[in-house]
Design a protein around this motif. Structure first.
Motif, mmCIF file in Angstrom:
data_model
loop_
_atom_site.group_PDB
_atom_site.id
_atom_site.type_symbol
_atom_site.label_atom_id
_atom_site.label_comp_id
_atom_site.label_asym_id
_atom_site.label_seq_id
_atom_site.Cartn_x
_atom_site.Cartn_y
_atom_site.Cartn_z
ATOM 1 N N TRP A 245 0.830 -0.908 0.086
ATOM 2 C CA TRP A 245 0.228 0.289 0.260
ATOM 3 C C TRP A 245 0.856 0.810 -0.376
ATOM 4 C CZ3 TRP A 245 -0.225 4.615 3.072
ATOM 5 C CH2 TRP A 245 -1.096 5.063 2.552
ATOM 6 N N ASN A 246 0.468 2.457 -0.747
ATOM 7 C CA ASN A 246 1.271 3.218 -1.204
ATOM 8 C C ASN A 246 0.010 4.826 -1.184
ATOM 9 O OD1 ASN A 246 2.823 6.111 -2.602
ATOM 10 N ND2 ASN A 246 4.081 4.847 -1.258
ATOM 11 N N ILE B 225 6.942 10.446 -7.040
ATOM 12 C CA ILE B 225 6.977 9.973 -5.961
ATOM 13 C C ILE B 225 6.720 8.501 -6.013
ATOM 14 C CG2 ILE B 225 6.128 10.012 -3.563
ATOM 15 C CD1 ILE B 225 6.372 13.058 -3.073
ATOM 16 N N GLY B 226 5.166 9.197 -6.162
ATOM 17 C CA GLY B 226 4.354 7.568 -6.572
ATOM 18 C C GLY B 226 4.662 6.223 -7.878
ATOM 19 N N LEU B 227 5.599 7.003 -8.850
ATOM 20 C CA LEU B 227 6.114 6.378 -9.474
ATOM 21 C C LEU B 227 7.016 5.955 -9.952
ATOM 22 C CD1 LEU B 227 5.151 5.867 -12.340
ATOM 23 C CD2 LEU B 227 6.557 7.573 -13.504
ATOM 24 N N GLU B 228 8.406 6.836 -8.276
ATOM 25 C CA GLU B 228 9.169 5.893 -8.295
ATOM 26 C C GLU B 228 8.854 4.872 -6.996
ATOM 27 O OE1 GLU B 228 11.598 10.079 -8.017
ATOM 28 O OE2 GLU B 228 11.476 9.615 -5.756
ATOM 29 N N PHE B 229 8.109 4.448 -6.207
ATOM 30 C CA PHE B 229 8.065 3.772 -5.626
ATOM 31 C C PHE B 229 7.324 2.095 -6.717
ATOM 32 C CE2 PHE B 229 4.169 1.431 -4.272
ATOM 33 C CZ PHE B 229 4.851 1.084 -2.802
ATOM 34 N N ILE B 230 6.044 2.493 -7.359
ATOM 35 C CA ILE B 230 5.888 1.352 -8.524
ATOM 36 C C ILE B 230 7.367 1.038 -8.704
ATOM 37 C CG2 ILE B 230 4.624 0.971 -10.755
ATOM 38 C CD1 ILE B 230 2.712 2.898 -9.932
ATOM 39 N N HIS B 231 7.901 1.718 -9.442
ATOM 40 C CA HIS B 231 9.239 1.403 -10.159
ATOM 41 C C HIS B 231 10.418 0.420 -9.574
ATOM 42 C CE1 HIS B 231 8.905 4.746 -13.567
ATOM 43 N NE2 HIS B 231 8.182 3.407 -13.796
ATOM 44 N N SER B 232 10.192 0.728 -8.046
ATOM 45 C CA SER B 232 11.173 0.874 -6.909
ATOM 46 C C SER B 232 10.121 -0.853 -6.835
ATOM 47 C CB SER B 232 11.301 1.030 -5.692
ATOM 48 O OG SER B 232 11.787 2.190 -5.572
ATOM 49 N N HIS B 233 9.541 -1.007 -7.330
ATOM 50 C CA HIS B 233 9.414 -2.869 -7.321
ATOM 51 C C HIS B 233 8.649 -3.211 -8.637
ATOM 52 C CE1 HIS B 233 7.205 -1.063 -3.008
ATOM 53 N NE2 HIS B 233 7.469 -2.326 -2.917
ATOM 54 N N GLY B 234 9.512 -2.728 -9.602
ATOM 55 C CA GLY B 234 9.796 -3.371 -9.972
ATOM 56 C C GLY B 234 8.606 -3.704 -11.122
ATOM 57 N N VAL B 235 7.749 -3.006 -11.455
ATOM 58 C CA VAL B 235 6.225 -2.688 -11.783
ATOM 59 C C VAL B 235 6.556 -1.302 -13.058
ATOM 60 C CG1 VAL B 235 3.778 -2.524 -11.831
ATOM 61 C CG2 VAL B 235 4.736 -3.402 -10.282
#
Length: 447
Positions: free
Chosen positions: A153-154, A206-216
């Motif tokens: 969750w984010n 911030i949201g896109l960095e979070f998504i990319h950090s999880h390989g998505v």
């Protein structure tokens, strides 16, 4: 309200949870079984056994803490569809209200509004039977759900809460941002001021960095897929085109045409050479969408009816920027819309250590360190302690009555999700009749 996956049955609960009301020695003896001891029980052994028994009673919790913290998971019968909020070729989105009848849980929030995405099973069957000749869609038809379950969750991502099935649809219960989309905001207010753009760009980054950090990879970043929450902060949603970076075999014909980079439109071996398991080149697809979104926020020049002209100018890096746009912002837009992937600004991520958690995360240092965003309080934005520059109106505003501007819902299209009963004053309104009913105008007239 908190929504969790189905919990284990009572028979599978931990022993201490089943001892809540077992206070007597006989009950404890029956549960744990007789303790091995000699026939002649001495005073010391008896005292030790009594102490152990009292210790067991003292450590047993008085209440079932797990049940106190977590309500029962929601089922489809606990929800009511109240308004259609969007529809497409194979899916539609409706707003649903939590309407559990027999719940007295202290954390149960009756009347909470969530979003439900309905995907037709017929479209999936057409893919499986080969009626739709699209290899990418066939392989990635489950990508949206897999991408959602991969992500924790984010607050900057519209999360998936649960998934349901019936013979007609797949139902995906999601968080609902009730203030519309970034596209609605741009359409209503035109080009946004620089301080607004700073705030909204930070939310997207911030949201896109979070998504990319999880390989998505989202692969369809655009203002229409960026939602505005009640606090004014943005949430990235609609993962219908998402994919895990190391699972997708082809990156052609993805997302929305206006927001795709030039390299996505290549064909054959040239496209394969660009995207062949290269992480940086694949994440650059999302950051081009951010660049076009930034251009749209600053100029409001992106128009669907002028698709060809604006598309060609974006692809060639010659998109017109009005003279009244801030000079530093113009520099950022121009550098991010560079058709040359090797020189494109913001298309490469850096591995950094999150000071809060100590975990390895990805950061777009190009955008964060640019002069336009250099003095922006990124940490405050990540903690959501900044005041949003604009609090949009709730869409649809259920407090003012029913809103059917998008269209009417049909019970035949969602057999397992009941539609909320119409208000009494609309009982005989022909516009509120669902499409699956066979009633004629005469049948709806009062007796």
């Amino acid at each position: 309200m908190p929504v969790t996956r189905a919990t284990a049955s009572n028979a599978a609960k931990k022993p201490y949870q089943r001892l809540v009301r077992q206070k007597s020695d006989a009950a404890i003896e029956e549960f744990f079984g007789p303790e091995p001891y000699s026939k002649t029980l001495g005073a010391t052994s008896l005292a030790r056994r009594t102490d152990r028994r009292s210790y067991r009673c003292a450590t047993v919790p008085e209440k079932d803490t797990e049940e106190d913290v977590r309500p029962e998971p929601l089922d489809l019968e606990d929800l009511r569809a109240i308004s259609l909020i969007g529809h497409g070729g194979v899916a539609q989105a409706v707003a649903v209200k939590v309407k559990r009848e027999n719940s007295s849980h202290c954390l149960e929030r009756k009347g909470s509004v969530l979003a439900m995405k309905l995907t037709s099973n017929r479209s999936t069957r057409d893919l499986e039977r080969g009626k739709v000749h699209d290899k990418d869609r066939t392989e990635e038809r489950q990508a949206e759900r897999r991408a959602h379950w991969t992500l924790p969750w984010n607050p900057f991502v519209a999360g998936l809460l649960d998934v349901y099935y019936d013979d007609v649809n797949t139902y995906q219960l999601q968080e609902f941002a009730q203030c519309g989309t970034l596209a609605d905001l741009i359409r209503s207010r035109g080009a946004l001021p620089p301080d607004w753009i700073q705030f909204y760009l930070s939310n997207i980054v911030i949201g896109l960095e979070f998504i990319h950090s999880h390989g998505v990879m989202h692969r369809d970043i655009k203002p229409a897929n960026i939602f505005i929450s009640r606090t004014g902060y943005l949430m990235i949603g609609d993962f219908g085109s998402a994919a895990h970076v190391h699972e997708c075999t082809s990156w052609q014909r993805i997302g929305t045409r206006l927001y795709t980079p030039p390299e996505v439109n290549l064909r054959g071996p040239m496209a394969a050479a660009i995207f062949d398991m290269d992480f940086d080149k694949r994440v650059a697809t999302d950051w081009w969408g951010v660049a076009v979104t930034l251009y749209e926020m600053a100029t409001n020049n992106v128009r669907v009816e002028d698709d060809t002209a604006i598309y060609n100018s974006l692809q060639s890096g010659t998109a017109p920027i009005p003279a009244n746009v801030d000079r530093v912002l113009r520099n950022l837009i121009t550098r991010m819309l560079n058709p040359d992937l090797r020189r494109r600004y913001g298309a490469h991520l850096m591995h950094c250590v999150d000071p809060a958690s100590g975990a390895q995360v990805l950061r777009n240092l190009d955008i964060r360190s640019h002069k336009f965003m250099l003095d922006f309080p990124w940490d405050d934005a990540a903690r959501r302690t900044l005041l949003s520059p604009c609090i949009s109106a709730v869409v649809p505003d259920f407090a003012r009555g029913w809103n059917h501007s998008v269209g009417m819902m049909s019970q035949a299209d969602m057999p397992s999700l009941l539609i909320e009963e119409q208000p009494a004053h609309r009982s005989y309104d022909l516009r509120c009749v669902t499409g699956d009913d066979s009633d004629t105008e005469e049948d709806l007239l009062p007796e």
